[in-house]
Design a protein around this motif. Structure first.
Motif, mmCIF file in Angstrom:
data_model
loop_
_atom_site.group_PDB
_atom_site.id
_atom_site.type_symbol
_atom_site.label_atom_id
_atom_site.label_comp_id
_atom_site.label_asym_id
_atom_site.label_seq_id
_atom_site.Cartn_x
_atom_site.Cartn_y
_atom_site.Cartn_z
ATOM 1 N N GLY A 77 -6.497 -3.238 10.067
ATOM 2 C CA GLY A 77 -5.841 -4.221 9.210
ATOM 3 C C GLY A 77 -4.398 -3.881 8.868
ATOM 4 N N VAL A 100 -8.988 -10.032 14.726
ATOM 5 C CA VAL A 100 -8.295 -10.423 13.496
ATOM 6 C C VAL A 100 -6.786 -10.458 13.769
ATOM 7 C CG1 VAL A 100 -7.779 -9.738 11.125
ATOM 8 C CG2 VAL A 100 -10.100 -9.514 11.999
ATOM 9 N N ASN A 104 -4.721 -13.982 13.684
ATOM 10 C CA ASN A 104 -3.725 -14.146 12.628
ATOM 11 C C ASN A 104 -2.334 -14.405 13.186
ATOM 12 O OD1 ASN A 104 -4.603 -14.040 9.807
ATOM 13 N ND2 ASN A 104 -5.683 -12.220 10.506
ATOM 14 N N LEU A 177 -25.538 -5.866 1.156
ATOM 15 C CA LEU A 177 -24.470 -5.352 2.000
ATOM 16 C C LEU A 177 -23.237 -5.088 1.147
ATOM 17 C CD1 LEU A 177 -23.637 -6.436 5.541
ATOM 18 C CD2 LEU A 177 -21.773 -6.242 3.916
ATOM 19 N N LYS A 178 -22.727 -3.857 1.219
ATOM 20 C CA LYS A 178 -21.529 -3.518 0.452
ATOM 21 C C LYS A 178 -20.412 -3.139 1.404
ATOM 22 C CE LYS A 178 -22.220 -1.825 -3.686
ATOM 23 N NZ LYS A 178 -22.414 -0.826 -4.743
ATOM 24 N N ASN A 179 -19.208 -3.491 1.023
ATOM 25 C CA ASN A 179 -18.046 -3.192 1.848
ATOM 26 C C ASN A 179 -17.461 -1.845 1.430
ATOM 27 O OD1 ASN A 179 -15.775 -3.230 3.384
ATOM 28 N ND2 ASN A 179 -14.818 -4.969 2.368
ATOM 29 N N LYS B 84 11.983 -20.363 5.732
ATOM 30 C CA LYS B 84 11.790 -19.054 6.357
ATOM 31 C C LYS B 84 12.963 -18.118 6.090
ATOM 32 C CE LYS B 84 8.862 -20.915 9.967
ATOM 33 N NZ LYS B 84 7.710 -20.887 9.065
ATOM 34 N N GLU B 92 9.413 -15.110 6.019
ATOM 35 C CA GLU B 92 8.915 -15.900 7.140
ATOM 36 C C GLU B 92 7.393 -16.061 7.125
ATOM 37 O OE1 GLU B 92 9.985 -15.797 11.811
ATOM 38 O OE2 GLU B 92 11.035 -14.393 10.512
ATOM 39 N N HIS B 93 6.675 -14.977 6.839
ATOM 40 C CA HIS B 93 5.213 -15.059 6.908
ATOM 41 C C HIS B 93 4.549 -14.947 5.549
ATOM 42 C CE1 HIS B 93 5.852 -14.948 11.125
ATOM 43 N NE2 HIS B 93 6.500 -13.798 11.023
ATOM 44 N N GLN B 260 -18.304 -4.723 -3.319
ATOM 45 C CA GLN B 260 -18.946 -6.019 -3.388
ATOM 46 C C GLN B 260 -18.184 -7.005 -4.268
ATOM 47 O OE1 GLN B 260 -22.962 -4.847 -4.369
ATOM 48 N NE2 GLN B 260 -23.677 -6.654 -3.293
ATOM 49 N N TYR B 265 -11.320 -5.883 -5.694
ATOM 50 C CA TYR B 265 -12.004 -5.829 -4.406
ATOM 51 C C TYR B 265 -11.654 -7.051 -3.559
ATOM 52 C CZ TYR B 265 -15.564 -6.434 -0.926
ATOM 53 O OH TYR B 265 -16.182 -6.662 0.270
ATOM 54 N N HIS B 269 -10.062 -6.707 -0.011
ATOM 55 C CA HIS B 269 -10.783 -7.248 1.137
ATOM 56 C C HIS B 269 -9.897 -8.232 1.911
ATOM 57 C CE1 HIS B 269 -13.969 -8.638 3.651
ATOM 58 N NE2 HIS B 269 -13.880 -9.867 3.177
ATOM 59 N N TYR B 271 -6.813 -8.070 2.157
ATOM 60 C CA TYR B 271 -5.851 -7.259 2.903
ATOM 61 C C TYR B 271 -6.468 -6.784 4.213
ATOM 62 C CZ TYR B 271 -2.771 -3.308 4.001
ATOM 63 O OH TYR B 271 -1.933 -2.430 4.629
ATOM 64 N N SER B 272 -7.698 -6.328 4.169
ATOM 65 C CA SER B 272 -8.289 -5.812 5.411
ATOM 66 C C SER B 272 -8.529 -6.936 6.419
ATOM 67 C CB SER B 272 -9.572 -5.017 5.140
ATOM 68 O OG SER B 272 -10.537 -5.846 4.571
ATOM 69 N N MET B 273 -8.645 -8.160 5.935
ATOM 70 C CA MET B 273 -8.784 -9.276 6.875
ATOM 71 C C MET B 273 -7.450 -9.982 7.124
ATOM 72 S SD MET B 273 -11.870 -8.905 7.620
ATOM 73 C CE MET B 273 -12.157 -10.287 8.686
ATOM 74 N N ILE B 274 -6.349 -9.408 6.619
ATOM 75 C CA ILE B 274 -5.001 -9.975 6.786
ATOM 76 C C ILE B 274 -4.978 -11.440 6.338
ATOM 77 C CG2 ILE B 274 -3.002 -10.128 8.357
ATOM 78 C CD1 ILE B 274 -4.016 -7.342 8.088
ATOM 79 N N TYR B 276 -3.269 -13.386 3.904
ATOM 80 C CA TYR B 276 -2.159 -13.260 2.953
ATOM 81 C C TYR B 276 -2.312 -14.207 1.757
ATOM 82 C CZ TYR B 276 0.153 -10.428 6.499
ATOM 83 O OH TYR B 276 0.442 -9.447 7.403
#
Lengths: 459, 312
Positions: A77, A100, A104, A177-179, B84, B92-93, B260, B265, B269, B271-274, B276
């Motif tokens: 990520g 991902v 994206n 399920l925990k992250n 932009k 821009e993003h 969870q 969180y 989370h 952020y980890s999946m991008i 924004y």
């Protein structure tokens, strides 16, 4: 115009001319030193300076200066985030984060990434695994009903966990399920604070080796190939395609360097990454989990499409045009220049179940290195005699009868029957085999003792 | 403000009527002031004053300026993403405010999002409550006792600069449950500003007042309760407000391990999946909840500062 002004102008002009000539090409790579499968496009290339070796120096690159930087991340990520900001132009990551990344970028109006090469793979999905604390009473997936399982959500291990639970017909409401990031998950397992944790390489084996965890499920049971790869920003590729070709050559050479002498490689890699060499050996040795070969096979594209489906369903990820995203252009060019038949390479696939039949067991003596043993009596007697002399053993390796996977001797389940010993990754299979063949299930120490008794009775 | 208060207090002590002075001291603690012709604040009780005061309390001007400022900010953000803007800072993003608003309105009716917010609020409540009790008690002790100060201060000074994220691995190892680990990390954020501000407040207590109370026969406990505590109150209240802000700050670090639920969180989370847009939603919700809860703390501590304001 005074002479002085002319001088300054001339100086400025000459400086500009030089700067046009000596263009600096910035190559910024994001890699993961805590993800073994990325090493051939990451830490190995970095430390052996393989990219520098292959970078073009002729034609339009005659006067080019290269500014290479490597940044280490713990997951894909953040690398994608940095690529989005154009602070990185190369990213090395696992299959789910790759998707991902691609999706994206395709969501933006103007910038794209391309999937230019793989790093390595395991055909059946080994490298991901579910572990439980050593003292846990959980031995199989079915025992997880009503328990808490943590996993880095969005990683390959997460995809594996969902598939595994689906295959076992355990619905998402039947477990929690925990992250959790790998480091946190490993700490929780060590403290016995979570029932189970699913993770990617090398975390499961690392926990096993450190004696905190026991594997109850290996990713190979899902049958979905597990792969890693390299994504590059398209604006960089358009400008410097030869640099990408050089990167592919570096990946190839890194693989060759490891295959040449796995022992030397894992010892070096331990120094670079801090991951124990005995753990790395499970991946990089002959018969290890990982096949180091960067071609993009049709099967891989199918696997990535499957992964994208999971991400779209669970995480609402944007659509991804695979044809636009994946390109073999750079692989083909690199292997052409290396004089290797790419199409032939692309068609070859290593299946550990078949490839590991009859491979010898190994003992890693801390001073004398690895020695191999064809049969269990030899293997067990050797450990027994090492124990008697007080020699220090780093690790021992056996193979799972079911999946052909390389295992640590100390975590394997041994079955002793009239025909001798057999080793298993998991207890249920060992129990079933023992029941069928009137055998007894034991651990490594039990097996060694049994072997001692056998020897004594012969005497 | 403090200078005025000191002047007032000292003039009280200087007064010849010792008993009257003591009466004032008590009044300081209880927070009420005797009515009477001698009280310069008597006019505050008139209806007219109260009305004017009420109107004055509604900060219409401030609200208007604030609203205009925020609108301008939103417009600039919108403009920067629309065109932009990319000059040193790159928009821009960055997700546009309308996109963020859209995502927010979607989450607003999503029960899962409510869970995130409620879980975070609960964690803040527990962590902050513990931090308030611990912080004030430790602060008062350190402020009043030299020995305690020498014994406790090294711990405070060493632990205070450690960022909340650095605690993650140890917090997991040390505490029996995940919830306890998160609450621990969150409370660390709130604890130190409260302790230090309490210490500061106690140190600020004019020694003259203490001596005056003692000479009137007050024992240690009475001095503490009627003089030291009220004198330290403004500083403690400031610490409480700062502590609330910082506990939200560390909550995000703590919730990295929650796995969870929680607004921290949620943001992590995303952020980890991008994602924004969701990241910005999470940031703004944390900001809003943080300022709201800080305001609440100010509201709650206000009555305790009444004596101080009246002397202003």
């Amino acid at each position: 115009m005074s002479i002085y002004k002319r001088l300054v102008a001339a100086l400025l002009l000459s400086v500009m001319a030089v700067s046009v000539q000596a263009e600096t090409i910035r190559i910024a790579i994001g890699h993961q030193s805590m993800c073994t499968d990325t090493y051939t496009a990451g830490i190995v290339v970095k430390e052996l300076k393989l990219l520098e070796k292959h970078l073009p120096t002729t034609g339009k690159y005659k006067n080019a200066k290269y500014d290479i930087s490597w940044s280490d991340y713990s997951s894909g990520g953040p690398i994608t985030n940095q690529m989005m900001a154009n602070r990185l132009n190369f990213g090395v990551m696992g299959d789910y984060p790759l998707i991902v990344n691609g999706a994206n970028f395709q969501k933006t109006d103007s910038i794209r990434t391309k999937y230019i090469a793989g790093t390595g793979y395991n055909l059946k999905g080994s490298g991901n695994a579910i572990v439980v604390p050593v003292a846990s009473d959980i031995y199989q997936l079915e025992d997880l009903v009503g328990r808490e399982v943590s996993v880095p959500v969005g990683s390959a291990a997460w995809g594996m966990l969902l598939k595994a639970m689906q295959d076992a017909e355990i619905s998402s409401s039947q477990y929690v399920l925990k992250n959790q990031s790998p480091a946190v998950g490993a700490a929780n397992i060590a403290a016995g604070r979570i029932d189970a944790h699913a993770d990617f390489c090398p975390w499961s084996e690392l926990m096993e080796f450190r004696g905190t965890a026991r594997k109850i499920y290996d990713g190979s049971e899902t049958g979905i190939p597990y792969l890693h790869g390299v994504v590059v920003r398209q604006d960089f590729l358009d400008k410097y395609p030869e640099v990408a070709v050089a990167f592919v050559k570096a990946i190839h050479e890194a693989g060759e360097w490891i295959r040449e002498d796995p022992m030397r490689a894992v010892e070096k890699m331990e120094g670079w990454t801090g991951v124990e060499k005995e753990v790395l050996y499970i991946y990089f040795s002959e018969g290890g989990h990982l096949t180091l070969e960067p071609s993009i096979k049709d099967k891989w594209v199918d696997a990535l499409k499957f992964n994208h489906g999971v991400l779209a369903k669970e995480m609402d990820i944007a659509p991804l045009d695979f044809d636009e995203w994946i390109t073999e252009e750079y692989l083909i060019q690199a292997y052409k220049e290396l004089g290797i038949d790419y199409l032939k390479l692309k068609e070859s696939i290593v299946d550990p179940v078949e490839a590991n039949v009859g491979r010898p067991m190994e003992i890693w003596h801390s001073r004398d290195g690895i020695s191999t043993y064809e049969t269990f009596p030899e293997f067990l007697s050797a450990i027994a005699s090492f124990q008697d002399t007080g020699a220090k053993l780093n690790a021992s390796y056996v193979y799972d009868k079911e999946t052909g996977l390389k295992l640590f001797g100390k975590t394997a389940f041994f079955v002793k029957n009239s025909e001798g010993f057999t080793t298993f990754l998991r207890k249920p299979e060992a129990d079933a085999y023992a029941a069928k063949t009137e055998g007894v299930v034991m651990d490594l120490n039990g097996a060694i003792e049994t072997q001692r008794e056998l020897l004594a009775s012969v005497d | 403000m403090r200078a005025a208060y000191l002047d007032k207090a000292e003039s009280n002590v200087d007064g010849s009527d010792v008993a009257g002075s003591m009466g004032k001291q008590k009044a300081l603690g209880v927070g009420s002031i005797a009515d009477g012709p001698l009280d310069p604040m008597a006019h505050r009780n008139s209806v007219l004053y109260k009305l004017a005061h009420l109107f004055g309390q509604l900060p219409i001007r401030a609200i208007a300026v604030g609203a205009i400022s925020v609108t301008i900010g939103l417009f600039l953000w919108h403009w920067a993403t629309l065109y932009k803007f990319n000059y040193f800072v790159n928009f821009e993003h960055v997700p546009a405010p309308l996109l963020v608003g859209d995502a927010f309105s979607r989450h607003f009716f999503d029960p899962a999002f409510h869970t995130h917010v409620l879980v975070s609020l609960r964690r803040i409540f527990f962590a902050y409550s513990i931090a308030v009790v611990l912080g004030i008690v430790i602060g008062l002790i350190v402020g009043r006792s030299r020995t305690a100060r020498s014994a406790i201060l090294p711990y405070i000074e060493i632990i205070r600069p450690i960022p909340a994220v650095a605690w993650i691995p140890l917090a997991i190892l040390m505490w029996p449950t995940e919830e306890a680990s998160i609450i621990y990390i969150t409370l660390l954020g709130a604890l130190f500003p409260i302790i230090l501000n309490t210490v500061h407040g106690v140190e600020q207590t004019p020694e003259v007042l203490v001596r005056a109370a003692q000479s009137l026969g007050a024992n240690r406990a009475q001095v503490f309760w009627h003089v030291v505590l009220p004198a330290a109150m403004p500083s403690i209240a400031a610490g409480l407000a700062i502590g609330m802000g910082i506990s939200w700050f560390s909550l995000l670090a703590g919730e990295i391990i929650s796995g969870q639920f929680g607004i921290g969180y949620f943001t992590w989370h995303a952020y980890s999946m991008i994602n924004y847009t969701d990241i910005v939603v999470g940031m703004l919700v944390i900001g809003a909840l943080g300022s709201l809860s800080t305001y609440l703390v100010r509201l709650i501590t206000r009555p305790m500062l009444r004596w101080n304001r009246k002397l202003r």
